[in-house]
Design a protein around this motif. Sequence first.
Motif, PDB file in Angstrom:
ATOM      1  N   SER A 159      -6.785   1.265  -6.648  1.00 33.86           N
ATOM      2  CA  SER A 159      -6.259   2.607  -6.357  1.00 33.86           C
ATOM      3  C   SER A 159      -7.378   3.619  -6.157  1.00 33.86           C
ATOM      4  O   SER A 159      -8.443   3.504  -6.759  1.00 33.86           O
ATOM      5  CB  SER A 159      -5.382   3.084  -7.513  1.00 33.86           C
ATOM      6  OG  SER A 159      -4.461   2.089  -7.861  1.00 33.86           O
ATOM      7  N   GLU A 176      -2.418   3.666  -3.645  1.00 35.15           N
ATOM      8  CA  GLU A 176      -2.366   2.489  -4.506  1.00 35.15           C
ATOM      9  C   GLU A 176      -2.140   1.248  -3.662  1.00 35.15           C
ATOM     10  O   GLU A 176      -1.224   1.201  -2.849  1.00 35.15           O
ATOM     11  CB  GLU A 176      -1.258   2.641  -5.545  1.00 35.15           C
ATOM     12  CG  GLU A 176      -1.634   3.674  -6.586  1.00 35.15           C
ATOM     13  CD  GLU A 176      -0.651   3.778  -7.727  1.00 35.15           C
ATOM     14  OE1 GLU A 176      -1.052   4.292  -8.774  1.00 35.15           O
ATOM     15  OE2 GLU A 176       0.512   3.365  -7.568  1.00 35.15           O
ATOM     16  N   ARG A 177      -2.998   0.256  -3.872  1.00 39.36           N
ATOM     17  CA  ARG A 177      -2.893  -1.009  -3.135  1.00 39.36           C
ATOM     18  C   ARG A 177      -2.658  -2.099  -4.158  1.00 39.36           C
ATOM     19  O   ARG A 177      -3.550  -2.448  -4.928  1.00 39.36           O
ATOM     20  CB  ARG A 177      -4.165  -1.235  -2.322  1.00 39.36           C
ATOM     21  CG  ARG A 177      -4.365  -0.106  -1.296  1.00 39.36           C
ATOM     22  CD  ARG A 177      -5.590  -0.260  -0.431  1.00 39.36           C
ATOM     23  NE  ARG A 177      -5.531   0.653   0.710  1.00 39.36           N
ATOM     24  CZ  ARG A 177      -6.184   1.823   0.774  1.00 39.36           C
ATOM     25  NH1 ARG A 177      -6.929   2.249  -0.212  1.00 39.36           N
ATOM     26  NH2 ARG A 177      -6.061   2.586   1.853  1.00 39.36           N
ATOM     27  N   SER A 178      -1.414  -2.586  -4.185  1.00 43.48           N
ATOM     28  CA  SER A 178      -1.016  -3.558  -5.203  1.00 43.48           C
ATOM     29  C   SER A 178      -0.940  -4.949  -4.605  1.00 43.48           C
ATOM     30  O   SER A 178      -0.478  -5.122  -3.471  1.00 43.48           O
ATOM     31  CB  SER A 178       0.369  -3.216  -5.759  1.00 43.48           C
ATOM     32  OG  SER A 178       0.367  -1.934  -6.321  1.00 43.48           O
ATOM     33  N   GLU A 197       0.865  -1.198   0.000  1.00 46.17           N
ATOM     34  CA  GLU A 197       0.000   0.000   0.000  1.00 46.17           C
ATOM     35  C   GLU A 197       0.886   1.226   0.000  1.00 46.17           C
ATOM     36  O   GLU A 197       1.750   1.362   0.879  1.00 46.17           O
ATOM     37  CB  GLU A 197      -0.864   0.027   1.260  1.00 46.17           C
ATOM     38  CG  GLU A 197      -1.975  -0.990   1.250  1.00 46.17           C
ATOM     39  CD  GLU A 197      -2.912  -0.838   2.462  1.00 46.17           C
ATOM     40  OE1 GLU A 197      -3.490  -1.854   2.841  1.00 46.17           O
ATOM     41  OE2 GLU A 197      -3.017   0.286   3.000  1.00 46.17           O
ATOM     42  N   TYR A 204      -7.856   7.609  -6.522  1.00 51.70           N
ATOM     43  CA  TYR A 204      -7.270   8.852  -7.033  1.00 51.70           C
ATOM     44  C   TYR A 204      -8.163  10.025  -6.682  1.00 51.70           C
ATOM     45  O   TYR A 204      -9.393   9.908  -6.718  1.00 51.70           O
ATOM     46  CB  TYR A 204      -7.110   8.773  -8.563  1.00 51.70           C
ATOM     47  CG  TYR A 204      -5.854   8.062  -8.989  1.00 51.70           C
ATOM     48  CD1 TYR A 204      -5.708   6.696  -8.806  1.00 51.70           C
ATOM     49  CD2 TYR A 204      -4.806   8.771  -9.562  1.00 51.70           C
ATOM     50  CE1 TYR A 204      -4.549   6.047  -9.184  1.00 51.70           C
ATOM     51  CE2 TYR A 204      -3.637   8.133  -9.946  1.00 51.70           C
ATOM     52  CZ  TYR A 204      -3.517   6.773  -9.758  1.00 51.70           C
ATOM     53  OH  TYR A 204      -2.364   6.129 -10.127  1.00 51.70           O
ATOM     54  N   ALA A 240      -4.056  -4.003  -8.914  1.00 44.72           N
ATOM     55  CA  ALA A 240      -3.918  -2.781  -8.117  1.00 44.72           C
ATOM     56  C   ALA A 240      -5.292  -2.143  -7.932  1.00 44.72           C
ATOM     57  O   ALA A 240      -6.054  -2.009  -8.895  1.00 44.72           O
ATOM     58  CB  ALA A 240      -2.985  -1.804  -8.816  1.00 44.72           C
ATOM     59  N   ARG A 277       0.873   7.904  -3.065  1.00 48.42           N
ATOM     60  CA  ARG A 277       1.642   8.460  -4.168  1.00 48.42           C
ATOM     61  C   ARG A 277       1.540   9.979  -4.150  1.00 48.42           C
ATOM     62  O   ARG A 277       0.444  10.533  -4.009  1.00 48.42           O
ATOM     63  CB  ARG A 277       1.110   7.935  -5.529  1.00 48.42           C
ATOM     64  CG  ARG A 277       0.927   6.442  -5.629  1.00 48.42           C
ATOM     65  CD  ARG A 277       2.153   5.646  -5.301  1.00 48.42           C
ATOM     66  NE  ARG A 277       3.354   6.031  -5.968  1.00 48.42           N
ATOM     67  CZ  ARG A 277       3.908   5.388  -6.998  1.00 48.42           C
ATOM     68  NH1 ARG A 277       3.324   4.326  -7.499  1.00 48.42           N
ATOM     69  NH2 ARG A 277       5.055   5.780  -7.514  1.00 48.42           N
ATOM     70  N   ALA A 317      -2.761   9.947  -4.834  1.00 46.12           N
ATOM     71  CA  ALA A 317      -3.488   8.685  -4.937  1.00 46.12           C
ATOM     72  C   ALA A 317      -3.004   7.717  -3.869  1.00 46.12           C
ATOM     73  O   ALA A 317      -1.883   7.836  -3.363  1.00 46.12           O
ATOM     74  CB  ALA A 317      -3.252   8.077  -6.319  1.00 46.12           C
TER      75      ALA A 317
END
Length: 242
Positions: free
Chosen positions: A225, A144-146, A131, A227, A223, A134, A142
């Motif tokens: 995300s 982002e959870r990948s 996590e 934003y 991912a 960004r 943003a």
Amino acid sequence: MAIDPTSPIPKYSQLREILLDWIEETGLGVDDAIPSERELGALYGLSRMTVRQTIDHLVAEGKLYRVPGKGTFVARPKIEMSLALTSFTEDMRARGFTPDSQDLARRIDPASGHLARMLDIEPGSPIHHIERLRTADGEPMALERSNIPLSLVPGLDERSLAGRSLYQLLEEEYGILLDSGEQTIEAGICDPTDARLLGLPPGSAVLLMQRRSFANGRCVELAISTYRADRYQLHSTLDPRR
Ligand code: 16G
């Protein structure tokens, strides 16, 4: 330009076009004030209510913003996100911003049934969960959870992502070159935790994105995300009708 009282176009819409033209023509920049609602009403022979309706629309569109007791100002243009398989780092650099990220969580989790299906792996297989917040020029953009199958990138958890591009790391250290992807985008409301991280008032509008990216037909990353909708808009060229 003046308001045409005989036009079928509502007066608030006419004023919208006039104001947008006027902002472009006068070269009014970000954070410059526009005339007050009273001044605009007098200038264009419109009621205060009509002017307010126009301004409300432009504020909702993110073209203007209000500061209580101070006035109405020109907002920053939103970042136009294109639907391409670019990384956040590449995208921000191409626009002249300095990208960065802050790790919020790094874990290895067993894949739930849902994640396993999305990543095309067996349920319970280990996945890296990353996590990140960004930022561009230090401003949160943003979350982002990948999710990445561990089998594809063993040891990823030992590598720092501070100030580093995940896509670049995948390419340079694992030889994984993402070559296709799919993405869904939907409107959402920011929950209080994400709002705090993004520096937004709770309940703000956000763009929720889900991206699956592939290399040689294998799903490498799922991912999810969030934003900022006040900073991003989507831009896409359109294919001809078939
Ligand atoms: C993009 C991707 C994200 C990916 C990230 C890698 C979306 C909407 N976008 O932002 O999936 O993890 O790029 O960026 O999901 P990086 O290479 O700069 O770390």
